[in-house]
Write a protein that holds these residues in place. Structure first.
Motif, PDB file in Angstrom:
ATOM      1  N   SER A  68       0.815  -1.178   0.033  1.00  0.00           N
ATOM      2  CA  SER A  68       0.044  -0.072  -0.040  1.00  0.00           C
ATOM      3  C   SER A  68       0.779   1.127   0.024  1.00  0.00           C
ATOM      4  CB  SER A  68      -0.792   0.132   1.320  1.00  0.00           C
ATOM      5  OG  SER A  68      -1.895  -1.006   0.993  1.00  0.00           O
ATOM      6  N   ASP A  69       1.886   1.216   0.815  1.00  0.00           N
ATOM      7  CA  ASP A  69       2.660   2.379   0.770  1.00  0.00           C
ATOM      8  C   ASP A  69       3.611   2.793  -0.560  1.00  0.00           C
ATOM      9  OD1 ASP A  69       2.012   3.024   3.568  1.00  0.00           O
ATOM     10  OD2 ASP A  69       3.952   1.859   4.296  1.00  0.00           O
ATOM     11  N   ASP A  70       3.869   1.712  -1.077  1.00  0.00           N
ATOM     12  CA  ASP A  70       4.643   1.746  -2.221  1.00  0.00           C
ATOM     13  C   ASP A  70       3.623   2.464  -3.419  1.00  0.00           C
ATOM     14  OD1 ASP A  70       7.035   1.158  -1.399  1.00  0.00           O
ATOM     15  OD2 ASP A  70       7.229  -0.783  -2.138  1.00  0.00           O
ATOM     16  N   ALA A  71       2.478   1.652  -3.311  1.00  0.00           N
ATOM     17  CA  ALA A  71       1.351   2.077  -4.415  1.00  0.00           C
ATOM     18  C   ALA A  71       1.066   3.614  -4.266  1.00  0.00           C
ATOM     19  CB  ALA A  71      -0.016   1.236  -4.071  1.00  0.00           C
ATOM     20  N   ILE A  72       0.639   4.068  -2.847  1.00  0.00           N
ATOM     21  CA  ILE A  72       0.620   5.533  -2.933  1.00  0.00           C
ATOM     22  C   ILE A  72       1.731   6.390  -3.158  1.00  0.00           C
ATOM     23  CG2 ILE A  72       0.165   7.373  -0.784  1.00  0.00           C
ATOM     24  CD1 ILE A  72      -1.531   4.918   0.488  1.00  0.00           C
ATOM     25  N   ALA A  73       2.896   5.849  -2.974  1.00  0.00           N
ATOM     26  CA  ALA A  73       4.125   6.700  -3.464  1.00  0.00           C
ATOM     27  C   ALA A  73       4.204   6.666  -5.082  1.00  0.00           C
ATOM     28  CB  ALA A  73       5.430   6.007  -2.844  1.00  0.00           C
ATOM     29  N   GLU A  74       3.695   5.578  -5.557  1.00  0.00           N
ATOM     30  CA  GLU A  74       3.731   5.540  -7.142  1.00  0.00           C
ATOM     31  C   GLU A  74       2.832   6.639  -7.623  1.00  0.00           C
ATOM     32  OE1 GLU A  74       5.856   4.282  -9.251  1.00  0.00           O
ATOM     33  OE2 GLU A  74       6.852   3.302  -7.615  1.00  0.00           O
ATOM     34  N   MET A  75       1.404   6.673  -6.886  1.00  0.00           N
ATOM     35  CA  MET A  75       0.266   7.467  -7.359  1.00  0.00           C
ATOM     36  C   MET A  75       0.751   9.015  -7.151  1.00  0.00           C
ATOM     37  SD  MET A  75      -2.824   5.359  -5.725  1.00  0.00           S
ATOM     38  CE  MET A  75      -4.142   6.532  -6.032  1.00  0.00           C
ATOM     39  N   GLU A  76       1.402   9.449  -5.899  1.00  0.00           N
ATOM     40  CA  GLU A  76       1.876  10.609  -5.752  1.00  0.00           C
ATOM     41  C   GLU A  76       2.983  11.055  -6.742  1.00  0.00           C
ATOM     42  OE1 GLU A  76       2.982  10.573  -1.584  1.00  0.00           O
ATOM     43  OE2 GLU A  76       0.782  10.495  -0.954  1.00  0.00           O
ATOM     44  N   LYS A  77       3.990  10.176  -7.212  1.00  0.00           N
ATOM     45  CA  LYS A  77       4.716  10.464  -7.939  1.00  0.00           C
ATOM     46  C   LYS A  77       4.106  11.086  -9.580  1.00  0.00           C
ATOM     47  CE  LYS A  77       8.392   7.628  -6.694  1.00  0.00           C
ATOM     48  NZ  LYS A  77       9.214   6.323  -7.161  1.00  0.00           N
ATOM     49  N   ALA A  78       3.000  10.567  -9.702  1.00  0.00           N
ATOM     50  CA  ALA A  78       2.234  10.751 -11.111  1.00  0.00           C
ATOM     51  C   ALA A  78       1.163  11.932 -10.786  1.00  0.00           C
ATOM     52  CB  ALA A  78       1.481   9.430 -11.366  1.00  0.00           C
ATOM     53  N   GLY A  79       1.067  12.459  -9.640  1.00  0.00           N
ATOM     54  CA  GLY A  79       0.517  13.490  -9.456  1.00  0.00           C
ATOM     55  C   GLY A  79      -0.908  13.234  -8.953  1.00  0.00           C
ATOM     56  N   TYR A  80      -1.143  11.848  -8.385  1.00  0.00           N
ATOM     57  CA  TYR A  80      -2.425  11.446  -7.782  1.00  0.00           C
ATOM     58  C   TYR A  80      -2.474  11.218  -6.281  1.00  0.00           C
ATOM     59  CZ  TYR A  80      -3.634  10.757 -12.781  1.00  0.00           C
ATOM     60  OH  TYR A  80      -3.922  11.173 -14.162  1.00  0.00           O
ATOM     61  N   ARG A  81      -3.786  11.196  -5.902  1.00  0.00           N
ATOM     62  CA  ARG A  81      -3.684  10.577  -4.210  1.00  0.00           C
ATOM     63  C   ARG A  81      -4.723   9.660  -4.275  1.00  0.00           C
ATOM     64  NH1 ARG A  81      -8.433  11.902  -2.682  1.00  0.00           N
ATOM     65  NH2 ARG A  81      -9.567  13.685  -3.587  1.00  0.00           N
ATOM     66  N   PRO A  82      -4.810   8.522  -3.285  1.00  0.00           N
ATOM     67  CA  PRO A  82      -5.656   7.491  -2.984  1.00  0.00           C
ATOM     68  C   PRO A  82      -7.132   8.402  -2.712  1.00  0.00           C
ATOM     69  CG  PRO A  82      -3.723   7.413  -1.561  1.00  0.00           C
ATOM     70  CD  PRO A  82      -3.726   8.653  -2.120  1.00  0.00           C
ATOM     71  N   ALA A  83      -8.074   7.581  -3.333  1.00  0.00           N
ATOM     72  CA  ALA A  83      -9.324   8.175  -2.937  1.00  0.00           C
ATOM     73  C   ALA A  83      -9.612   7.995  -1.256  1.00  0.00           C
ATOM     74  CB  ALA A  83     -10.513   7.478  -3.771  1.00  0.00           C
ATOM     75  N   ASP A  84     -10.727   8.930  -1.015  1.00  0.00           N
ATOM     76  CA  ASP A  84     -11.159   8.991   0.491  1.00  0.00           C
ATOM     77  C   ASP A  84     -12.447   7.956   0.613  1.00  0.00           C
ATOM     78  OD1 ASP A  84     -13.311  10.374  -0.082  1.00  0.00           O
ATOM     79  OD2 ASP A  84     -12.355  12.299   0.515  1.00  0.00           O
ATOM     80  N   PRO A  85     -12.985   7.659   1.654  1.00  0.00           N
ATOM     81  CA  PRO A  85     -13.962   6.689   1.608  1.00  0.00           C
ATOM     82  C   PRO A  85     -15.228   7.091   0.801  1.00  0.00           C
ATOM     83  CG  PRO A  85     -12.587   6.287   3.770  1.00  0.00           C
ATOM     84  CD  PRO A  85     -12.178   7.771   3.030  1.00  0.00           C
ATOM     85  N   PRO A  86     -15.399   8.428   1.067  1.00  0.00           N
ATOM     86  CA  PRO A  86     -16.757   8.857   0.331  1.00  0.00           C
ATOM     87  C   PRO A  86     -16.744   8.732  -1.231  1.00  0.00           C
ATOM     88  CG  PRO A  86     -16.400  10.527   2.228  1.00  0.00           C
ATOM     89  CD  PRO A  86     -15.310   9.415   2.333  1.00  0.00           C
ATOM     90  N   GLU A  87     -15.347   9.110  -1.489  1.00  0.00           N
ATOM     91  CA  GLU A  87     -15.092   8.930  -2.922  1.00  0.00           C
ATOM     92  C   GLU A  87     -15.146   7.566  -3.572  1.00  0.00           C
ATOM     93  OE1 GLU A  87     -12.156  12.868  -2.890  1.00  0.00           O
ATOM     94  OE2 GLU A  87     -11.309  10.989  -3.201  1.00  0.00           O
ATOM     95  N   ILE A  88     -14.421   6.613  -2.546  1.00  0.00           N
ATOM     96  CA  ILE A  88     -14.746   5.168  -3.204  1.00  0.00           C
ATOM     97  C   ILE A  88     -16.186   4.871  -3.159  1.00  0.00           C
ATOM     98  CG2 ILE A  88     -13.981   2.989  -2.492  1.00  0.00           C
ATOM     99  CD1 ILE A  88     -11.286   4.187  -1.242  1.00  0.00           C
ATOM    100  N   LEU A  89     -16.818   5.091  -2.151  1.00  0.00           N
ATOM    101  CA  LEU A  89     -18.506   4.732  -1.935  1.00  0.00           C
ATOM    102  C   LEU A  89     -18.969   5.458  -3.041  1.00  0.00           C
ATOM    103  CD1 LEU A  89     -18.703   4.739   1.853  1.00  0.00           C
ATOM    104  CD2 LEU A  89     -18.608   2.517   0.369  1.00  0.00           C
ATOM    105  N   ALA A  90     -18.779   6.542  -3.592  1.00  0.00           N
ATOM    106  CA  ALA A  90     -19.655   7.053  -4.731  1.00  0.00           C
ATOM    107  C   ALA A  90     -19.184   6.204  -6.256  1.00  0.00           C
ATOM    108  CB  ALA A  90     -19.090   8.625  -4.838  1.00  0.00           C
ATOM    109  N   LEU A  91     -18.329   5.370  -6.163  1.00  0.00           N
ATOM    110  CA  LEU A  91     -17.953   4.527  -7.159  1.00  0.00           C
ATOM    111  C   LEU A  91     -19.366   3.481  -7.481  1.00  0.00           C
ATOM    112  CD1 LEU A  91     -14.342   3.801  -7.338  1.00  0.00           C
ATOM    113  CD2 LEU A  91     -15.691   4.903  -9.267  1.00  0.00           C
ATOM    114  N   GLY A  92     -19.758   3.099  -6.153  1.00  0.00           N
ATOM    115  CA  GLY A  92     -20.943   2.213  -6.086  1.00  0.00           C
ATOM    116  C   GLY A  92     -20.585   0.936  -6.025  1.00  0.00           C
TER     117      GLY A  92
END
Length: 92
Positions: A68-92
């Motif tokens: 998880s830590d490495d995935a988050i680091a990779e996302m941040e390098k690409a200019g992204y961040r993990p979704a927060d719980p409400p954002e994930i739940l909005a996916l349905g």
């Protein structure tokens, strides 16, 4: 390949409407999930917004086992961040 996130690792891109006016419990009910961990509560995951907000979503697949830590680091390098719980739940 470690340390590099190429475009092939990014998946579907879209937008979701996050309704922060709903409680976490209501968001879960709307998603009609089969099971919910008892630790998923508003106390543990307080909402960070108000009202409704359209949020851009990009799905990632790293094509390899990754922590998880490495995935988050990779996302941040690409200019992204993990979704927060409400954002994930909005996916349905």
């Amino acid at each position: 390949m470690a340390g590099k996130l190429d475009k092939s690792m990014r998946g579907a891109v879209g937008k979701v409407l996050v309704d922060y006016a709903k409680s976490l419990k209501e968001m879960i009910q709307v998603g009609k999930y089969n099971r919910v961990n008892n630790g998923i509560t508003s106390d543990h995951f307080p909402a960070a917004g108000t009202g409704q907000k359209e949020v851009g979503i990009t799905l990632f697949h790293f094509n390899r086992p990754i922590s998880s830590d490495d995935a988050i680091a990779e996302m941040e390098k690409a200019g992204y961040r993990p979704a927060d719980p409400p954002e994930i739940l909005a996916l349905g």
